[in-house]
Design a protein around this motif. Structure first.
Motif, short mmCIF file in Angstrom:
data_model
loop_
_atom_site.label_atom_id
_atom_site.label_comp_id
_atom_site.label_asym_id
_atom_site.label_seq_id
_atom_site.Cartn_x
_atom_site.Cartn_y
_atom_site.Cartn_z
N ARG A 159 96.28 -19.72 53.51
CA ARG A 159 97.91 -19.70 53.78
C ARG A 159 98.49 -19.92 53.17
O ARG A 159 98.78 -21.41 53.33
CB ARG A 159 98.54 -18.71 55.21
N THR B 216 106.14 -20.27 52.92
CA THR B 216 106.70 -19.14 52.20
C THR B 216 107.47 -20.50 50.97
O THR B 216 107.81 -19.94 50.33
CB THR B 216 107.84 -18.63 52.90
N GLY B 217 108.28 -21.69 51.29
CA GLY B 217 108.12 -22.55 50.81
C GLY B 217 107.71 -23.01 49.86
O GLY B 217 107.44 -23.34 48.74
N VAL C 34 105.58 -21.21 47.98
CA VAL C 34 104.84 -19.57 47.82
C VAL C 34 106.42 -19.51 46.74
O VAL C 34 106.05 -19.07 45.20
CB VAL C 34 104.81 -18.56 48.40
N LEU C 35 107.60 -19.89 47.26
CA LEU C 35 108.93 -19.49 46.10
C LEU C 35 108.55 -20.80 45.54
O LEU C 35 109.38 -20.64 44.50
CB LEU C 35 109.79 -19.72 47.89
N ASN D 4 99.90 -14.07 47.90
CA ASN D 4 100.47 -15.03 48.08
C ASN D 4 99.78 -16.19 47.65
O ASN D 4 100.54 -16.99 47.02
CB ASN D 4 101.30 -14.93 49.69
N PRO E 151 108.21 -11.56 53.45
CA PRO E 151 107.65 -13.22 52.68
C PRO E 151 105.94 -12.88 52.58
O PRO E 151 105.47 -13.66 51.74
CB PRO E 151 107.55 -14.02 53.74
N LEU E 152 105.92 -12.12 53.45
CA LEU E 152 103.84 -12.05 52.89
C LEU E 152 103.86 -10.47 51.88
O LEU E 152 102.84 -10.69 51.49
CB LEU E 152 103.43 -11.22 54.37
N TRP F 217 106.33 -9.18 50.53
CA TRP F 217 108.05 -9.16 49.49
C TRP F 217 108.40 -7.69 49.48
O TRP F 217 108.85 -7.59 48.91
CB TRP F 217 107.68 -9.72 47.85
N VAL G 121 113.16 -13.32 53.69
CA VAL G 121 113.51 -14.38 52.28
C VAL G 121 115.04 -13.10 51.19
O VAL G 121 114.73 -12.42 51.47
CB VAL G 121 112.56 -14.72 51.20
N VAL H 178 114.80 -21.57 54.14
CA VAL H 178 113.32 -22.01 54.22
C VAL H 178 112.19 -23.12 53.52
O VAL H 178 113.54 -23.87 53.05
CB VAL H 178 112.60 -20.92 52.50
#
Lengths: 414, 356
Positions: A278, A281-282, A284-285, A308, B280-281, B283, B293, B338
């Motif tokens: 995993r 989120t940071g 992934v963005l 992701n 965030p998983l 979207w 997000v 984030v």
């Protein structure tokens, strides 16, 4: 200013004091106690409950086992015949990368085994694996037979202050710099003694070359194992190690390549799920922005998203592919009909090519045809991150020593 | 309803259902029009949204990651029509966003902002205390977000006074004199961290009880000092007597369609812009109350393809149409950025020093 001493003991020291602790070290290369020390560290790594939770620390423990050290020593046994004696360089100053946590031990171990004194600069950024390594190293040096060796391994941590870097640079005989191009350039600005030298390991880029036909011919179990090996290469260190593959090149005819790609990546996706990988989120963005930017900067023709953790960006050809990367599970994907076609793409930035389905003969011919234009390692899938004495084209073990020419007099031979 | 008609409505008048329909159609129009006028945007849609069909719901609109605007200048107008370029203030991250405006887009941004401010402050222009330094605004060619916000809001005030000198020290005698000269309601505006800075310098010595105070720009610097929203509001009430305090959430990528806080502490989407919270998983849109997000959507960006932007901010939807303040549309809260990914790998030794 004070900096933090981490090994052999935790306390605050002035850089000059750290230097005096390291001074006067020096043992014969590969002498018994040095090997005993590393072998003891290996045992500690493999036995320590906390260290066992980190695969990279287990890989290090395995790498430091006694048989490995003895064969390293043995590899220098031919020197005497050539009229050469290996001696330590003296003091080695290591600046390892801050987040390939175990790497500093590899860099240090070559230096230590060669009989040098070492100062290792670590980033003050918190890291569990680094803490474990410092704890285990410190514990070894407190053991009776090894106390005298502690000069050989001074580990300090500090931020970006100039003073300690200047002090250690001015005193060392060899400086080993790992990191981004800019960081290496900044560090190189600190003067060395006239006879001292730098060994630099700047930014590199790596890719994977797979033979489409051979991947299609695999049975399910073998495919799963290949995907598992690839996963380790690409997903350890969040795909941000120099040797992490960032591009997959398929060799074969176009329809075959497409089928192999579909088969391989759907299996890889399962592996990712099985391993529970995993990304934050940071990350992934960051990957999303990088993918969009790449779509404008590189010859990207299609995107395929597997959730992701895995994004594929298919490129029209290898030409014009920038050697930039965001990590976190993004792979460029390209196809070639032949190895020669791939050769045109290789640049000096390229470090490791992991491969599957290529013969040793083909690989040797390929490396020979590149003739130093790029690629310092061609290793099988699964071995991308296996640290080795031969790194970025140099022999780390050899670089830690000087060779003394010893030529007997004429009379002796008679 | 075209955009100019929407802009003439009271800004919080559309119900969520009407809004969804109007926004969906507007975003679809913008997507088509940017695709035609911005080749880079067209390329991105081809790659990331192959086979994109007409959509009707805002959540189906293709969105761009906000980070892309830091790497690329995306525009849908010829160079000859470029009126100004906004840049982000760049407190975090490496690059600066560059947002290209033509006159029409700039005008609509101002009009949109005016409608929002009028709701909070009333239709009359008020004497305005700007919590910044006049020097900060000198370079008018390339505005950053902070300067753009000050200039944007300044048009709704009059007889402006800048509270700080160039070293960001409060000019207390000047502020006191200005306050004596204006005895009715006043407008106070500044970046959140500068509001706090002035409060630290003048708490207990200034009376701002007749002020409407609007602030924005994020909580990052206050979070670093462990100041919560509640403490912030209380400190402003205790130190200045200021009780009509409104935070706003906005970004340089979507100037004009800002989200202003209401009396109950919720941020509200006006008619011409909206937010969506994405899980965030997956979207996919998150349910109310779930943190995710924030995607910001706006009908204003005609000169650049920034009508749907996936931000790097975390927030949660409060609900639709039901806020006790009476405003219609979406209301939500923002909880921060984030967290930056802790990058591993071997290229980052000393990297943190390069930024320092």
């Amino acid at each position: 200013m004070k900096i933090r001493l981490r090994v052999p003991v935790e306390r605050e020291v002035e850089p000059s004091e750290a230097l005096s602790l390291a001074a006067g070290g020096g043992a014969q290369p590969f002498s018994g106690r040095l090997i005993d020390f590393c072998a003891a560290l290996s045992e500690a790594l493999l036995a320590d409950a906390e260290a066992r939770r980190y695969p990279e620390l287990q890989a290090l423990g395995f790498w430091l086992r006694r048989s490995q050290l003895l064969s390293l020593k043995e590899s220098f046994s031919g020197l005497a015949e050539q009229g050469l004696i290996a001696v330590p360089r003296g003091l080695v100053f290591h600046v390892p990368p801050s987040n390939v946590d175990a790497l500093f031990v590899y860099s240090w171990a070559f230096s230590f085994l060669a009989g040098n004194a070492s100062v290792v600069r670590l980033s003050p950024r918190p890291s569990r694996p680094t803490d474990i390594l410092c704890r285990l190293l410190g514990a070894q040096f407190r053991r009776d037979p090894f106390q005298a060796l502690s000069r050989g391994a001074l580990v300090v941590s500090y931020g970006h202050e100039d003073e300690p870097t200047a002090v250690f640079s001015a005193a060392c005989d060899l400086r080993v710099l790992w990191g981004g191009d800019e960081a290496v350039a900044r560090l190189r600005a600190f003067p060395l003694k006239p006879r001292a030298r730098d060994l630099t390991f700047p930014d590199r880029w790596s890719f994977c070359l797979l033979d489409a036909g051979r991947v299609l011919a695999l049975d399910d179990a073998a495919l799963a194992s290949l995907a598992g090996d690839f996963f380790n290469d690409a997903f350890w260190y969040d795909q941000r190690a120099c040797a992490s593959p960032r591009l997959v090149v398929w060799r074969g005819a176009p329809p075959e390549r497409d089928r192999a790609s579909a088969r391989f990546f759907s299996r890889l996706r399962e592996t990712i799920t099985e391993k529970g990988a995993r990304f934050e989120t940071g990350a992934v963005l960051g990957k999303l922005a990088f993918a969009y930017e790449s779509a404008l900067a590189a010859p990207v023709v299609a995107q395929k998203n597997f959730g992701n953790e895995l994004t594929l960006l298919r490129v029209r050809g290898l030409e014009g592919l920038p050697r930039e990367h965001c990590g976190a599970g993004l792979l460029f994907e390209a196809g070639v009909e032949s190895l020669e076609e791939a050769a045109g793409f290789v640049s000096e930035k390229d470090q490791t090519m992991t491969h599957f389905g290529l013969s040793a003969e083909e690989l040797r011919a390929f490396a020979g045809s590149l003739n130093g234009r790029g690629l310092d390692r061609l290793v099988p899938v699964g071995r991308a991150l296996a640290f080795d004495r031969y790194w970025d084209g140099c022999d780390l073990a050899r670089e830690m020593m000087r060779l003394v020419r010893v030529e007997g007099g004429r009379e002796e031979g008679r | 309803m075209d955009l100019d008609e929407i802009l003439r409505l009271p800004p919080y008048s559309l119900s969520a259902a009407d809004k969804r329909r109007i926004l969906g159609a507007g975003l679809a129009d913008l997507t088509r029009s940017h695709r035609r006028r911005c080749p880079q945007y067209a390329r991105l849609l081809d790659i990331f949204y192959p086979g994109l069909e007409d959509f009707r719901l805002p959540q189906e609109a293709p969105y761009l990651p906000v980070g892309l605007f830091k790497a690329r200048e995306l525009k849908s107008i010829p160079d000859s029509q470029v009126y100004k370029i906004l840049t982000s203030s760049g407190t975090s991250g490496s690059g600066l966003s560059r947002i290209v405006l033509d006159r029409e887009t700039a005008r609509r941004q101002a009009q949109a902002l005016g409608a929002i401010v009028a709701q909070a402050v009333g239709p009359a222009r008020l004497p305005m205390l700007v919590l910044d330094s006049a020097d900060f605004l000198k370079d008018r060619k390339n505005f950053n977000a902070r300067a753009a916000a000050i200039l944007g809001f300044s048009t709704f005030g009059l007889d402006h006074l800048y509270a700080f000198d160039s070293s960001l020290s409060a000019d207390l005698p000047a502020i006191e004199a200005w306050l004596r000269a204006h005895d009715g309601p006043i407008l106070v505006f500044g970046m959140t961290f500068l509001v706090w800075r002035l409060l630290e310098q003048t708490a207990g010595r200034l009376d701002l009880s007749r002020a409407v105070l609007i602030h924005g720009g994020g909580w990052k610097r206050l979070q670093e000092r462990a100041v919560t929203r509640l403490e912030f509001r209380k400190a402003l009430a205790d130190g200045w007597g200021a009780r009509r305090v409104y935070d706003y959430y906005g970004m340089v990528e979507q100037v004009g369609g800002v989200f202003l806080e209401c009396e109950h502490g919720w941020l509200h989407a006006p008619n011409f812009s909206d937010i969506l919270v994405r899980d965030p998983l997956t979207w996919k849109p998150a349910r109310a109350g779930e943190t995710g997000v924030i995607e910001a959507m706006s009908l204003l960006p005609e000169s650049y393809p920034g009508h749907c932007v996936l931000t790097e901010d975390l927030g949660a939807l409060g609900g639709e149409d039901g806020c006790s303040c009476g405003r219609r549309g979406t209301y939500f809260s923002v909880s921060g950025r984030v967290p930056q990914a802790q990058l591993r790998g071997c290229s980052d030794v000393y990297a943190e020093g390069a930024a320092a």
